[in-house]
Design an enzyme around this catalytic site. Structure first.
Site, PDB file in Angstrom:
ATOM      1  N   CYS A 380      -1.288   8.268  81.717  1.00  0.00           N
ATOM      2  CA  CYS A 380      -2.705   8.215  81.346  1.00  0.00           C
ATOM      3  C   CYS A 380      -3.498   9.295  82.087  1.00  0.00           C
ATOM      4  O   CYS A 380      -3.414  10.455  81.733  1.00  0.00           O
ATOM      5  CB  CYS A 380      -3.252   6.812  81.572  1.00  0.00           C
ATOM      6  SG  CYS A 380      -4.634   6.442  80.490  1.00  0.00           S
ATOM      7  N   HIS A 514       0.289   3.413  78.721  1.00  0.00           N
ATOM      8  CA  HIS A 514       0.797   2.785  79.948  1.00  0.00           C
ATOM      9  C   HIS A 514       2.156   2.120  79.708  1.00  0.00           C
ATOM     10  O   HIS A 514       2.216   0.912  79.444  1.00  0.00           O
ATOM     11  CB  HIS A 514      -0.206   1.739  80.454  1.00  0.00           C
ATOM     12  CG  HIS A 514      -1.449   2.349  81.015  1.00  0.00           C
ATOM     13  ND1 HIS A 514      -1.530   2.798  82.306  1.00  0.00           N
ATOM     14  CD2 HIS A 514      -2.648   2.610  80.446  1.00  0.00           C
ATOM     15  CE1 HIS A 514      -2.730   3.304  82.530  1.00  0.00           C
ATOM     16  NE2 HIS A 514      -3.431   3.202  81.406  1.00  0.00           N
ATOM     17  N   GLU A 516       4.291   1.237  81.749  1.00  0.00           N
ATOM     18  CA  GLU A 516       4.635   0.253  82.791  1.00  0.00           C
ATOM     19  C   GLU A 516       4.297  -1.180  82.362  1.00  0.00           C
ATOM     20  O   GLU A 516       4.817  -2.132  82.923  1.00  0.00           O
ATOM     21  CB  GLU A 516       3.947   0.604  84.118  1.00  0.00           C
ATOM     22  CG  GLU A 516       2.440   0.351  84.189  1.00  0.00           C
ATOM     23  CD  GLU A 516       1.587   1.510  83.677  1.00  0.00           C
ATOM     24  OE1 GLU A 516       2.097   2.300  82.852  1.00  0.00           O
ATOM     25  OE2 GLU A 516       0.406   1.600  84.075  1.00  0.00           O
TER      26      GLU A 516
HETATM   27  N1  GLN Z   1     -10.102   7.758  83.243  1.00  0.00           N
HETATM   28  C1  GLN Z   1      -9.275   8.154  82.159  1.00  0.00           C
HETATM   29  C2  GLN Z   1      -9.860   7.743  80.817  1.00  0.00           C
HETATM   30  O1  GLN Z   1     -10.695   6.891  80.743  1.00  0.00           O
HETATM   31  C3  GLN Z   1      -7.867   7.628  82.301  1.00  0.00           C
HETATM   32  C4  GLN Z   1      -7.792   6.141  82.262  1.00  0.00           C
HETATM   33  C5  GLN Z   1      -6.479   5.608  82.761  1.00  0.00           C
HETATM   34  O2  GLN Z   1      -5.734   6.292  83.450  1.00  0.00           O
HETATM   35  N2  GLN Z   1      -6.173   4.375  82.446  1.00  0.00           N
HETATM   36  O3  GLN Z   1      -9.465   8.288  79.812  1.00  0.00           O
END
Ligand code: GLN
Length: 542
Positions: A380, A514, A516
């Site tokens: 992410c 994600h 994970e």
């Molecule tokens: N802050 C980033 C976004 O909002 C990544 C979010 C995250 O890593 N879950 O896109």
């Protein structure tokens, strides 16, 4: 017929109720029953989405896009059942629902009160699960005696009464603290906690006593006597060296037998726990070692990267390796510009994150991994930072950045204001609410045939869970691909980059989602298995 098991906690918080519930779920499954786990959270937030990971640990996201408590992650990792929005509810959500109904006029004429309106709403949440599994395990967050817990306790008391003892069971988890000066474990806090629970009309039939050492038979007997509980239903729950040993340890102490006994169900056959034995064996007797650096921001609270931590361990299980995880605050790479802490690590992982603080350090970590050919896994935010790094170092956009940190000239990562989900259009603006408005939950992605990720997944169609507001800007795709950063996964409509990788690097993969959240000890996520494998190979090089 669905049977309901309610799990409360007493004496102190952080007793591992969530893990205990998950482990009991796994044990009942091993006996051939279907289970469903859910959690009632007494805090006032509508969901944990807006809480800092420092405060409350990781936010666990479900396929259907709910931001939930991290205990749902334990439930899913232990039972393999995908968690759902309807498996977690908070006081905030309950009140939001009740107040919306009041405005609609649903209670016309009535004075809206905690009892029966709030308690009915809680009972409806529980009752909705009737028929969905042989056992519904329902964990109540917080500690008995908290002001916030009262409506929940009252609701489960009523529910237990309505169902009767054949269909409802209360398990209470407590702590027996060891007092060094006296050289003994103390049972008094447990007695008080049970008394407190009885005071609100709930009589636990099983006690799970957490302790850091063996509990003498005499002590167990004493607790049984004072708390009015069968002696064999006062169950020691001792600390174990890996959480995946909890099902084995609880089974050895008779937890699942006693639960069946409470419901008058037969337990002639021993459950097959070979899966758990195998996992524990691999964790306790690894053949290899690997050092992974996690470069993040919430590194001083273990719970903030819960699923990530577990997924790395799962990757280790699949490779017969012990994964040593070294959490590093990314800001250290900003101050003195030395990368010393990354020298000698076998793999670098930059996890999800929010906000500008520490971002430059993460970009430095991605650069170090790319240049030194160290396996890099960007998740992410970690993917977004890797793309910014590529834009700056390879494509010549010196001021490449994310609009998350303010307006910028080369918005390689930007706010996505419109996208499609199935047949529906989702829209966001700069000033919309922050709660529950990210790209959340499962989205499909199409992988490029022949890419490294397609090989790792063994397919070109995947579905993974998302939680982010910003996206990699598709307009930079061509220039970046020319420089070697392959966009190997895209949303099916081709608009949103989902995965990037370098073809000429041993293992450099950034994913917008994600992974994970879907890894399990008995079914490790392919990306983590492959990442640990690459890190092990890197370890052989140094
Ligand atoms: N802050 C980033 C976004 O909002 C990544 C979010 C995250 O890593 N879950 O896109």
């Amino acid at each position: 017929m669905t049977r309901f098991v309610f799990i409360t906690g007493g004496v102190v918080s952080s007793l591992g109720k969530g893990l205990g519930s998950a482990a009991l779920g796994a044990l009942l499954q091993a006996r051939g029953y279907s289970v469903r786990l859910c959690k009632l959270d007494p805090y006032l937030n509508v969901d944990p989405g807006t809480m800092s990971p420092f405060q409350h640990g990781e936010v666990y996201v479900t396929d259907d896009g709910a931001e939930t408590d991290l205990d749902l992650g334990h439930y899913e990792r232990f039972t393999g059942n995908p968690a759902k929005q309807m498996d977690n509810i908070t006081t905030g959500r309950i009140y939001t629902n009740v107040l919306a109904r009041e405005r609609r006029g649903d209670y016309l004429g009535a004075t809206v009160q905690v009892i029966p309106h709030i308690t009915d709403e809680i009972k409806d949440f529980i009752r909705e699960k009737d028929g969905s599994a042989d056992f519904v395990l329902c964990e109540i967050g917080g500690t008995v005696g908290d002001i916030e817990s009262l409506p929940f306790l009252e609701a489960i008391r009523q529910f237990g009464n309505e169902m009767g003892r054949e269909r409802a069971l209360f398990i209470h988890v407590t702590l027996l603290p060891y007092i060094p000066a006296a050289g003994e474990l103390k049972t008094k806090p447990t007695q008080h906690s049970v008394k407190e629970l009885m005071g609100v009309g709930i009589r636990p039939r099983i006690l799970l006593c957490r302790s850091d050492r063996e509990i003498e038979k005499d002590e167990l007997r004493k607790i049984a006597l004072f708390c009015n509980i069968d002696e064999n239903k006062v169950i020691p729950a001792l600390d174990v060296s890996t959480i995946y040993e909890v099902p084995l340890s609880y089974h050895a102490e008779g937890l699942d037998n006693q639960v069946l006994d409470c419901f008058g169900l037969p337990d002639e056959k021993e459950p097959d726990l070979s899966v758990w034995k195998n996992i524990v064996h691999r964790i306790k007797e690894p053949e290899k070692n690997v050092n992974i650096a996690v470069v993040g921001k919430y590194t001083n609270l273990n719970d903030s990267y819960k699923s990530l931590n577990e997924s790395l361990i799962h990757g280790g299980i699949a490779n017969n390796a012990k994964v040593n995880i070294n959490y590093i605050e990314s800001t250290v790479f900003e101050n003195d510009n030395t990368m010393a802490e990354l020298e000698g690590v076998n793999g670098i992982l930059v996890p999800g994150g929010f906000g500008e603080r520490g971002a430059e350090g993460k970009i430095q970590a991605a650069k170090f991994a790319r240049e030194n050919k160290v396996p890099y896994f960007g998740i992410c935010f970690g993917m977004q930072m890797a793309v910014i790094e590529a834009a700056r170092s390879l494509a010549g956009y010196d001021r490449a950045n994310s609009t998350e940190f303010g307006p910028c000239d080369n918005a390689v990562v930007g706010l996505m204001t419109e996208w499609t989900r199935g047949n529906e259009k989702e829209e966001r603006g700069n000033d919309t609410d922050l709660g529950g408005t990210m790209r959340l939950g499962a989205y499909p992605a199409a992988l490029k045939a022949g890419s490294k990720v397609a090989e790792i997944y063994g397919t070109t169609e995947i579905s993974e869970r998302h939680r982010h507001r910003y996206e990699v800007n598709i307009n930079f795709k061509e220039q970046l691909e020319e420089k070697g950063l392959v966009f190997s996964g895209m949303s099916p409509d081709g608009r949103l980059p989902e995965i990037v990788e370098y073809a000429d690097h041993p293992w450099f993969i950034g994913v917008q989602y994600h992974p994970e959240l879907k890894s399990k000890p008995f079914d490790p996520h392919p990306l983590f298995v492959s990442f640990i494998d690459a890190a092990l190979k890197q370890g052989q090089l140094v």
